[in-house]
Design a protein around this motif. Structure first.
Motif, PDB file in Angstrom:
ATOM      1  N   LEU A  41      22.427 -63.680 -76.594  1.00 32.78           N
ATOM      2  CA  LEU A  41      22.141 -64.128 -75.631  1.00 32.78           C
ATOM      3  C   LEU A  41      21.078 -63.573 -75.277  1.00 32.78           C
ATOM      4  CD1 LEU A  41      25.440 -64.305 -73.288  1.00 32.78           C
ATOM      5  CD2 LEU A  41      24.001 -66.348 -74.200  1.00 32.78           C
ATOM      6  N   TYR A  42      19.577 -64.375 -75.036  1.00 29.15           N
ATOM      7  CA  TYR A  42      18.445 -63.553 -74.901  1.00 29.15           C
ATOM      8  C   TYR A  42      18.308 -63.365 -73.387  1.00 29.15           C
ATOM      9  CZ  TYR A  42      17.848 -64.841 -80.385  1.00 29.15           C
ATOM     10  OH  TYR A  42      17.660 -64.903 -80.958  1.00 29.15           O
ATOM     11  N   PRO A  43      18.269 -62.373 -72.724  1.00 25.85           N
ATOM     12  CA  PRO A  43      17.248 -62.417 -71.357  1.00 25.85           C
ATOM     13  C   PRO A  43      16.371 -63.054 -71.033  1.00 25.85           C
ATOM     14  CG  PRO A  43      18.094 -59.776 -72.768  1.00 25.85           C
ATOM     15  CD  PRO A  43      18.106 -60.512 -73.240  1.00 25.85           C
ATOM     16  N   GLU A  44      15.860 -63.416 -70.719  1.00 30.98           N
ATOM     17  CA  GLU A  44      14.368 -64.343 -69.713  1.00 30.98           C
ATOM     18  C   GLU A  44      13.644 -63.013 -69.785  1.00 30.98           C
ATOM     19  OE1 GLU A  44      15.071 -66.423 -66.512  1.00 30.98           O
ATOM     20  OE2 GLU A  44      14.950 -68.269 -67.106  1.00 30.98           O
ATOM     21  N   SER A  45      13.775 -62.051 -69.332  1.00 31.96           N
ATOM     22  CA  SER A  45      12.492 -60.626 -69.364  1.00 31.96           C
ATOM     23  C   SER A  45      12.081 -60.659 -70.494  1.00 31.96           C
ATOM     24  CB  SER A  45      13.490 -59.644 -68.461  1.00 31.96           C
ATOM     25  OG  SER A  45      14.380 -59.176 -69.418  1.00 31.96           O
ATOM     26  N   ALA A  46      13.242 -60.659 -71.490  1.00 33.45           N
ATOM     27  CA  ALA A  46      12.694 -60.255 -73.007  1.00 33.45           C
ATOM     28  C   ALA A  46      11.885 -61.328 -73.622  1.00 33.45           C
ATOM     29  CB  ALA A  46      14.418 -60.174 -73.965  1.00 33.45           C
ATOM     30  N   LEU A  47      11.955 -62.442 -73.582  1.00 37.55           N
ATOM     31  CA  LEU A  47      11.232 -63.358 -73.968  1.00 37.55           C
ATOM     32  C   LEU A  47       9.374 -63.488 -73.337  1.00 37.55           C
ATOM     33  CD1 LEU A  47      13.748 -65.202 -74.329  1.00 37.55           C
ATOM     34  CD2 LEU A  47      12.602 -67.418 -74.049  1.00 37.55           C
ATOM     35  N   ARG A  48      10.007 -62.849 -71.720  1.00 33.53           N
ATOM     36  CA  ARG A  48       8.506 -62.042 -71.373  1.00 33.53           C
ATOM     37  C   ARG A  48       7.354 -61.433 -72.383  1.00 33.53           C
ATOM     38  NH1 ARG A  48      11.299 -63.652 -66.415  1.00 33.53           N
ATOM     39  NH2 ARG A  48      11.892 -61.166 -66.360  1.00 33.53           N
ATOM     40  N   ASP A  49       8.792 -59.973 -72.576  1.00 31.36           N
ATOM     41  CA  ASP A  49       8.080 -59.662 -73.100  1.00 31.36           C
ATOM     42  C   ASP A  49       7.610 -59.600 -74.669  1.00 31.36           C
ATOM     43  OD1 ASP A  49       8.946 -57.587 -71.111  1.00 31.36           O
ATOM     44  OD2 ASP A  49      10.511 -56.820 -71.759  1.00 31.36           O
ATOM     45  N   PHE A  50       8.249 -60.165 -75.020  1.00 33.24           N
ATOM     46  CA  PHE A  50       7.724 -61.002 -76.310  1.00 33.24           C
ATOM     47  C   PHE A  50       6.874 -62.388 -76.530  1.00 33.24           C
ATOM     48  CE2 PHE A  50       8.559 -64.205 -80.634  1.00 33.24           C
ATOM     49  CZ  PHE A  50       7.947 -62.654 -80.994  1.00 33.24           C
ATOM     50  N   ASP A  51       6.657 -62.654 -75.471  1.00 38.25           N
ATOM     51  CA  ASP A  51       5.269 -63.805 -74.811  1.00 38.25           C
ATOM     52  C   ASP A  51       3.910 -63.005 -74.767  1.00 38.25           C
ATOM     53  OD1 ASP A  51       7.170 -65.532 -75.671  1.00 38.25           O
ATOM     54  OD2 ASP A  51       6.739 -66.231 -73.814  1.00 38.25           O
TER      55      ASP A  51
END
Length: 96
Positions: A41-51
């Motif tokens: 599972l990927y936290p939304e915050s991790a996607l924002r950081d990666f973006d």
């Protein structure tokens, strides 16, 4: 409360295949994730950081990324260790 995304949802977010996201996870690239049971599972915050990381990287590289050595537009013909195919002459049947 945190919202988590599945591998398929992350793939849809980046417009790629789930197998690509799994490969990223294998090589340590992409957003951070946590294994819960049998799924990742990927936290939304991790996607924002990666973006944000991708955008910063893109902004610092104003030109198109270079092709790594060995790769050509037509494939991987010049890769080290790859032997060129021997020319094969086709025999033309002759009438008797």
């Amino acid at each position: 409360m945190h919202h988590y995304l599945t591998t398929a949802e992350v793939a849809a977010h980046y417009r790629t295949a789930p197998s690509t996201v799994r490969y990223w996870r294998l090589i340590g690239y992409g957003p951070k994730c946590a294994k819960v049971g049998r799924q990742y599972l990927y936290p939304e915050s991790a996607l924002r950081d990666f973006d944000a990381q991708l955008l910063a990287q893109t902004a610092s590289n104003s030109t198109a990324p270079e092709v790594q050595s060995g790769a050509t537009a037509s494939g991987n013909d010049d890769a080290p260790g790859v032997q060129p195919e021997a020319s094969v002459e086709k025999s033309i049947p002759t009438a008797k």
